[in-house]
Design an enzyme around this catalytic site. Structure first.
Site, PDB file in Angstrom:
ATOM      1  N   CYS A 278       1.009  -1.264  -0.017  1.00 49.40           N
ATOM      2  CA  CYS A 278       0.138   0.125  -0.055  1.00 49.40           C
ATOM      3  C   CYS A 278       0.944   1.245  -0.046  1.00 49.40           C
ATOM      4  O   CYS A 278       0.393   2.378  -0.009  1.00 49.40           O
ATOM      5  CB  CYS A 278      -0.980  -0.028   1.367  1.00 49.40           C
ATOM      6  SG  CYS A 278      -1.845  -1.693   1.354  1.00 49.40           S
ATOM      7  N   HIS A 434      -2.904   7.253   6.485  1.00 51.29           N
ATOM      8  CA  HIS A 434      -3.398   6.261   5.780  1.00 51.29           C
ATOM      9  C   HIS A 434      -4.866   5.736   6.187  1.00 51.29           C
ATOM     10  O   HIS A 434      -5.518   5.355   4.973  1.00 51.29           O
ATOM     11  CB  HIS A 434      -2.337   4.756   6.234  1.00 51.29           C
ATOM     12  CG  HIS A 434      -2.527   3.684   5.532  1.00 51.29           C
ATOM     13  ND1 HIS A 434      -2.091   3.820   3.966  1.00 51.29           N
ATOM     14  CD2 HIS A 434      -2.574   2.493   5.888  1.00 51.29           C
ATOM     15  CE1 HIS A 434      -2.331   2.294   3.744  1.00 51.29           C
ATOM     16  NE2 HIS A 434      -2.720   1.885   4.591  1.00 51.29           N
ATOM     17  N   HIS A 472      -9.484   2.055  -0.713  1.00 55.06           N
ATOM     18  CA  HIS A 472      -8.240   1.666  -0.505  1.00 55.06           C
ATOM     19  C   HIS A 472      -7.739   1.200  -1.858  1.00 55.06           C
ATOM     20  O   HIS A 472      -8.271   0.220  -2.305  1.00 55.06           O
ATOM     21  CB  HIS A 472      -8.120   0.937   0.598  1.00 55.06           C
ATOM     22  CG  HIS A 472      -6.458   0.464   1.191  1.00 55.06           C
ATOM     23  ND1 HIS A 472      -5.631   0.827   0.068  1.00 55.06           N
ATOM     24  CD2 HIS A 472      -6.039  -0.064   1.989  1.00 55.06           C
ATOM     25  CE1 HIS A 472      -4.174   0.656   0.921  1.00 55.06           C
ATOM     26  NE2 HIS A 472      -4.608   0.167   2.157  1.00 55.06           N
TER      27      HIS A 472
END
Length: 635
Positions: A278, A434, A472
Site C-alpha cells: 500500500c 493512511h 483503498h
C-alpha cells in the site's frame, strides 16, 4: 547547490474523478467549494460520465437538450454524486449477488452413462471411466467409480462495496487499447493527464534533458488482475479456455512503466517500479526524488495504477478479515434501523469500523529539479522534501502492523522541523493519514501519529483520511493522498472524515485534531503535509510534501530576484496552457496519449561515438565521458 524535486504536474483517475485541475479533490469537498468552482467540478464529472457532452460551442444531454454549464440542473448533480466515490459494486466489474464459481460434485456411486464428442475427452482419462466409440465421432462414457465434477455455480459476495471509477467512464474506450487490462488503461490515462496538467508535451520536455536524465517509475502492487492480464492467464486452463499471447506480458506488475516509456513519453531513460504494497506510490516518489537530488536524473514521471476489483482478490482480502463485510457495516448502523448496508459510508477511519474498502485508482506526478522548472517556466504544485521508508522488524505475523511506521512518521516530522522550524512544524503542517478504516489501523496509526505529535510539541495536528471517500486503492493509495494534499493548496480546504460520527474509544488523539466536517484552513496557512502509508508485510512510508508557496520561495532564494521574476513570467504562459488542457479535458477533447504505430528507433538510428550518443527526438546527447566513481580506490 541543492536540487529541489518539484511537482510540475499531476493527474489521474479515481472514484472522485479526474485528478488534474483539482477535479477529483473538488468532488470530495464539493460542499465547501465556492459555487463557481463547485459547478466546474460537477461539469467535469458529468462530462466524464457521459451525462453531458460539448459540441459546437454548447453543452447538451444525450437527448440533445441544452445544459447551462454555470447552473447545472439538480438531477445531473445528483447523478454525478450517485455514480462516484464508494458505492455498491457495479456490473462492469461483477454482480455481487451472482459471483461465478464452481461447485464440486462427486458422481458415480451408482453406474452413470453419458455421451460426448470424442474430441472433448480429457487427455488423461479419470480413474473409473470406461469409453466406448459410437457413431458420428461420439463416445459413450460409463462411470464405474466416483468421479469429481465441477458444476458452474453462483454465490452472493459477502462484500458488495467498492470505490469505483465514475459510472460510465472507461479509460480503455478513449484510445486504441486493444485488450489492455483495466489497470494498464488507467495508467495510460493517468500519465497522459499528468502531462496535460504540466502544460508541456513529452517531446517538448525531451529537448531540455539528456536521454538518460529521464525516469519513469510505475507499476501495480498486485499486478494486472482482470481477465486481460493475470486473472485470465491463471484461470484459462482451469476453465477450459486458451491463454492468449497478451495475458502473460500484460500481467507483469511493472507493465505500466513499460507502456508509459514506449507509448506515452517515448523515453529511453531509467525505468521500473518499486513495489511496497500500500506504500508503493510513495516508494516510487522517493526513488524519483532521490535520483533528482543526486543529479542522476532531472525529470521523472511517477505513479501507480491499481485495479483490483475482481471477485478473487476481494475474497482473498475478506478471508483475512481485512474488508468490511455487508453484515458488519449493517451492524454498525443497527441503531438507525437500516435493512441494507450504507455503501457510501463503508469506510470509517478512526471511528467504530469493521474493515477497509477496496478501490481502484491511477495517480501520476511529473517531478523535476528546480533548475529545470525555472528554465521551462513550469507551474510548481508542490515539492517532495523527503520520503522515509521503514520496515517493521520481527512481529507476530507478516500482515500485522509493527514499529516501522512510528519511525517513518518521526523522521518526516524531524525533516519538517529542520526545514520549517519548531513553530512551522507545530502550526503549519497537516497529515494525510493512511486511515484504512480497520480496527487495527485506527489504533496503531493514531498511536504513532499521536506519539510523534506529543514528542515534537504539536498540540492539535490536523488529520485527514480520504479513504472514507475513495476507498483503498492498494498500490495507488498514497498517490490518492498526495493528490489530496496538493488539493488543499488550491482552495485551503482540508477534507473532513465524513464517516467519523464518533471517535472510537481506542483511538489515540490527545494531540490530534480529527474532524467530521471540512476545515477551511486557508491556502497560505500550511507549509507542508505529511503523507503516511502503512502496507502489508511491513511496508511503511511517510512523505513530507511542501506547499507550492514555500517551494517557490525556496526557488527564489536560490535563483535570486532577477532570475526568479524571469521564471514567474514564463510560468504565466505555462499556467495558461495547463488551464487550456483542463478545459479541453472537461469538454472531452483531450484524449490519452498513445503513440503506438509511430516510427520506432533502431540501433542504426543512433549517432554514436566514444564520447556521446545522439538519440533522435532528444536535443542534448547522452554523455559517455563518465568519471571514475572509484578514483580514490583505483590502483
Amino acid at each position: 547547490m541543492s536540487r529541489l524535486p518539484v511537482i510540475a504536474g499531476f493527474g489521474g483517475i479515481n472514484p472522485a474523478g479526474r485528478s488534474s485541475g483539482y477535479r477529483s479533490f473538488g468532488r470530495m469537498v464539493a460542499e465547501a467549494l465556492p459555487e463557481a468552482k463547485r459547478q466546474e467540478t460537477y461539469l467535469s464529472l458529468a462530462s466524464l460520465m457521459g451525462l453531458v457532452a460539448y459540441s459546437e460551442g454548447r453543452w447538451s444531454r444525450p437527448d440533445g437538450s441544452s445544459v447551462d454549464p454555470q447552473n447545472l440542473p439538480s438531477d445531473l448533480i445528483a447523478l454525478a454524486n450517485e455514480g462516484t466515490l464508494l458505492r455498491r459494486i457495479e456490473s462492469n466489474h461483477f454482480d455481487p449477488d451472482r459471483v461465478p464459481c464452481n461447485k464440486s460434485l462427486q458422481l458415480g456411486a451408482q453406474e452413470i452413462r453419458f455421451e460426448l464428442a470424442q474430441r472433448d475427452l480429457p487427455n488423461e482419462l479419470p480413474k473409473g471411466w470406461q469409453v466406448r466409440d459410437i457413431a458420428g465421432g461420439r463416445v459413450e462414457v460409463t462411470l464405474t467409480e466416483a468421479t469429481e465434477f465441477f458444476a458452474p455455480d453462483r454465490r452472493k459476495a459477502a462484500v458488495s462495496t467498492a470505490g469505483q471509477l465514475p459510472r460510465g467512464f472507461d479509460p480503455a474506450a478513449l484510445y486504441a487499447s486493444n485488450h489492455h487490462p483495466r489497470g494498464l488503461a488507467m495508467a495510460v490515462y493517468g500519465a497522459s493527464d499528468a502531462l496535460g496538467s504540466s502544460g508541456f508535451g513529452a517531446d517538448e520536455l525531451k529537448q531540455y534533458v539528456k536521454p538518460d536524465q529521464i525516469a519513469i517509475y510505475s507499476g501495480a502492487a498486485m499486478g494486472q488482475l482482470d481477465d486481460m492480464g493475470l486473472g485470465g492467464y491463471m484461470k484459462a486452463p482451469y476453465l477450459g479456455k486458451r491463454t492468449s499471447t497478451k495475458q502473460m506480458p500484460f500481467s507483469l506488475a511493472e507493465m505500466s512503466a513499460d507502456f508509459l516509456n514506449a507509448y506515452v513519453f517515448g523515453s529511453v531513460g531509467r525505468t521500473g517500479g518499486i513495489l511496497g504494497a500500500c506504500a508503493s506510490t510513495l516508494y516510487n516518489i522517493d526513488a524519483a526524488a532521490q535520483d533528482i537530488r543526486s543529479g542522476r536524473i532531472r525529470l521523472a514521471l511517477v505513479g501507480m495504477a491499481e485495479s483490483p476489483l475482481v471477485p478473487e482478490a476481494m475474497e482473498g482480502y475478506r478471508v483475512m478479515s481485512a474488508l468490511a463485510e455487508d453484515d458488519q457495516i449493517l451492524a454498525l448502523d443497527k441503531h438507525l434501523g437500516l435493512t441494507s448496508p450504507d455503501h457510501r459510508r463503508a469506510c470509517r477511519p478512526f471511528g467504530y469500523n469493521a474493515g477497509f474498502t477496496m478501490s481502484e485508482s491511477a495517480q501520476y506526478f511529473l517531478i523535476m529539479d528546480d533548475e529545470l522548472a525555472a528554465e521551462l517556466g513550469a507551474v510548481v504544485y508542490g515539492a517532495v522534501a523527503g520520503v522515509f521508508v521503514n520496515a517493521d522488524g520481527i512481529k507476530k505475523s507478516i500482515t500485522a502492523p509493527g514499529v516501522g511506521n512510528y519511525l517513518s512518521i518521526a523522521q518526516a516530522a524531524a525533516l519538517g522541523r529542520s526545514i520549517l522550524g519548531e513553530a512551522g512544524l507545530r502550526h503549519r503542517t497537516f497529515v494525510h493519514a493512511h486511515g484504512t478504516g480497520t480496527p487495527q489501523n485506527r489504533v496503531t496509526e493514531s498511536q504513532g501519529l499521536n506519539e510523534v505529535a506529543k514528542v515534537f510539541g504539536i498540540e492539535n495536528w490536523p488529520i485527514a483520511a480520504v479513504k472514507c471517500y475513495l476507498g483503498h486503492s492498494i498500490g495507488a493509495a498514497s498517490g490518492d493522498q498526495v493528490m489530496a494534499a496538493l488539493g488543499h493548496w488550491d482552495e485551503g480546504i482540508l477534507p473532513g472524515i465524513f464517516t467519523l460520527d464518533q471517535i472510537a474509544d481506542d483511538v489515540h488523539h490527545s494531540h490530534l485534531s480529527l474532524s467530521q466536517a471540512h476545515r477551511q484552513l486557508g491556502v497560505d496557512s500550511m507549509d507542508a503535509a505529511l503523507v503516511n502509508s502503512k502496507g502489508f508485510g511491513g511496508n511503511n512510508a511517510t512523505g513530507l510534501i511542501l506547499s507550492p508557496d514555500l517551494s517557490r520561495r525556496m526557488m527564489a532564494k536560490k535563483l535570486g530576484p532577477t532570475a526568479f521574476h524571469a521564471y514567474l513570467d514564463k510560468a504565466v504562459a505555462t499556467a495558461e496552457r495547463a488551464a487550456a488542457y483542463d478545459q479541453a479535458a472537461t469538454q472531452g477533447l483531450a484524449k490519452p496519449i498513445y503513440r503506438f504505430g509511430e516510427p520506432v528507433l533502431d540501433g542504426p538510428d543512433l549517432d554514436m561515438n566514444d564520447q556521446q550518443i545522439a538519440v533522435p527526438g532528444f536535443k542534448i546527447p547522452m554523455d559517455l565521458n563518465l568519471a571514475n566513481p572509484f578514483e580514490d580506490m583505483t590502483p
